[in-house]
Design an enzyme around this catalytic site. Structure first.
Site, PDB file in Angstrom:
ATOM      1  N   CYS A  40       0.862  -1.177   0.000  1.00  0.00           N
ATOM      2  CA  CYS A  40       0.000   0.000   0.000  1.00  0.00           C
ATOM      3  C   CYS A  40       0.903   1.234   0.000  1.00  0.00           C
ATOM      4  CB  CYS A  40      -0.951   0.001   1.201  1.00  0.00           C
ATOM      5  SG  CYS A  40      -0.138  -0.223   2.806  1.00  0.00           S
ATOM      6  N   HIS A  41       0.312   2.359  -0.335  1.00  0.00           N
ATOM      7  CA  HIS A  41       1.077   3.596  -0.453  1.00  0.00           C
ATOM      8  C   HIS A  41       0.442   4.690   0.397  1.00  0.00           C
ATOM      9  CE1 HIS A  41       3.093   1.853  -3.969  1.00  0.00           C
ATOM     10  NE2 HIS A  41       1.885   1.526  -4.419  1.00  0.00           N
ATOM     11  N   ARG A 132      12.827  -0.976  -3.662  1.00  0.00           N
ATOM     12  CA  ARG A 132      12.063  -1.284  -4.867  1.00  0.00           C
ATOM     13  C   ARG A 132      12.824  -0.880  -6.112  1.00  0.00           C
ATOM     14  NH1 ARG A 132       5.943   0.724  -6.645  1.00  0.00           N
ATOM     15  NH2 ARG A 132       5.197  -1.337  -7.265  1.00  0.00           N
ATOM     16  N   HIS A 189       2.805  -7.649  -7.556  1.00  0.00           N
ATOM     17  CA  HIS A 189       1.583  -7.781  -8.362  1.00  0.00           C
ATOM     18  C   HIS A 189       1.649  -8.923  -9.384  1.00  0.00           C
ATOM     19  CE1 HIS A 189       0.963  -4.035  -6.420  1.00  0.00           C
ATOM     20  NE2 HIS A 189       1.512  -3.248  -7.319  1.00  0.00           N
ATOM     21  N   ASP A 256      -2.723  -2.770  -2.722  1.00  0.00           N
ATOM     22  CA  ASP A 256      -2.235  -1.811  -3.704  1.00  0.00           C
ATOM     23  C   ASP A 256      -2.940  -0.459  -3.555  1.00  0.00           C
ATOM     24  OD1 ASP A 256      -0.592  -0.899  -5.752  1.00  0.00           O
ATOM     25  OD2 ASP A 256      -1.969  -1.516  -7.329  1.00  0.00           O
ATOM     26  N   ASN A 261      -2.302   4.894 -11.303  1.00  0.00           N
ATOM     27  CA  ASN A 261      -1.898   4.435 -12.633  1.00  0.00           C
ATOM     28  C   ASN A 261      -2.686   3.197 -13.065  1.00  0.00           C
ATOM     29  OD1 ASN A 261       0.124   6.439 -13.171  1.00  0.00           O
ATOM     30  ND2 ASN A 261       1.458   5.388 -11.708  1.00  0.00           N
TER      31      ASN A 261
END
Length: 312
Positions: A40-41, A132, A189, A256, A261
């Site tokens: 998650c962001h 990442r 993902h 997510d 995007n």
């Protein structure tokens, strides 16, 4: 829930950055205590944590309070916050979240060319356990092997995993490189494989082969991203379930959130939680996916020490 989660503030968003689902359903599935959202962001708020000038997209703000509210609604007790490329290698937003997480958050960093060892050690103390690597052209130019080696040198000895973000046939093209990386590798993902060629195409085959090495883990997140069918994403769920069955000890799950995007509207995060029961249909695998595997991969305390609060 009576109030929408989406907080419509901040700069005008880019195409593909819709608001999160405003009223996600309350999941029928009650997750086991200590369940973890491993992807998650947190975005902004931009008046406190501005987006990077060199960013390639602009999302809506999705501050930590919004994420905490979502997790409380879904019954999720732990999370791994992934630094978004819209914040670049300025990790203040991530450090702020980790500092207020009460030990229930871990982080994934974006180590830039100017990120020093001292900064990396600060991130480690705060709870970062991976870095990442983005191989998607809409986010940045793919890192060279020299750049990757530079990052590996600066994080050496910390036990961080390398987290890869690829799409289409990317995991097949990078399979040899992934095999040569030291330590653990996490694939985001489900490698965002193109399901047009089915679950037995080159990319899914590479994903399973990498799982067989014992050093590669896969996030069975993003069923909505890989699906060609739309909700409830049966084809994406089938891929995720096949990966859980193939290597139940090296898979983790994530929302997510807040889904930047993407094409179309953001998925219902309550539905995504309900689909976990199809991805890991027996209780043992469900607990491994949601609790035990994330604790091992991201260095959380034993799950028994972290009972989830349920204020749904």
């Amino acid at each position: 829930m009576t109030e929408p989660l989406a907080r419509l503030v901040g700069p005008v968003p880019s195409v593909g950055c819709p608001p999160p689902h405003p009223r996600p359903r309350t999941p029928k599935l009650r997750l086991p205590p200590g369940s973890c959202d491993t992807h998650c962001h947190i975005l902004g708020p931009t008046d406190v944590f501005p987006y990077a000038p060199e960013r390639t997209f602009t999302p809506l703000d999705a501050p930590k309070e919004q994420l905490h509210a979502l997790h409380a609604h879904l019954g999720i007790g732990r999370a791994v916050v992934v630094q978004s490329s819209c914040h670049g290698s300025d990790h203040r937003v991530l450090l702020d979240a980790l500092a207020g997480g009460g030990g229930r958050l871990r982080g994934v960093a974006l180590v830039g060319e100017t990120t020093t060892r001292a900064e990396i050690e600060e991130l480690h103390r705060a709870g970062v356990r991976a870095f990442r690597l983005n191989f998607l052209p809409h986010l940045r130019t793919a890192p060279t092997r020299a750049e990757i080696d530079s990052i590996l040198g600066r994080v050496d000895g910390l036990g961080w995993a390398a987290q890869l973000h690829v799409r289409g046939d990317g995991i097949a093209r990078l399979e040899d490189m992934v095999r040569r990386l030291p330590g653990r590798v996490v694939v985001d993902h489900m490698a965002r494989v193109d399901l047009a060629s089915g679950r037995d195409g080159p990319a899914p085959r590479s994903l399973r082969a990498l799982l067989d090495t014992g050093q590669v883990w896969v996030k069975v997140s993003g069923v909505d991203r890989v699906s060609r069918q739309g909700p409830p994403y049966a084809d994406g769920v089938a891929l995720a379930a096949s990966l859980v069955a193939h290597a139940p000890e090296r898979v983790v799950w994530g929302t997510d959130y807040p889904h930047v995007n993407i094409v179309g509207e953001a998925p219902d995060d309550g539905l995504l939680v309900e689909l976990v029961e199809r991805i890991a249909p027996d209780p043992t695998r469900l607990r491994r996916l949601m609790v035990d595997n994330p604790a091992e991969l991201f260095d959380f305390p034993p799950p028994s020490d972290d009972p989830v609060s349920d204020d749904r």
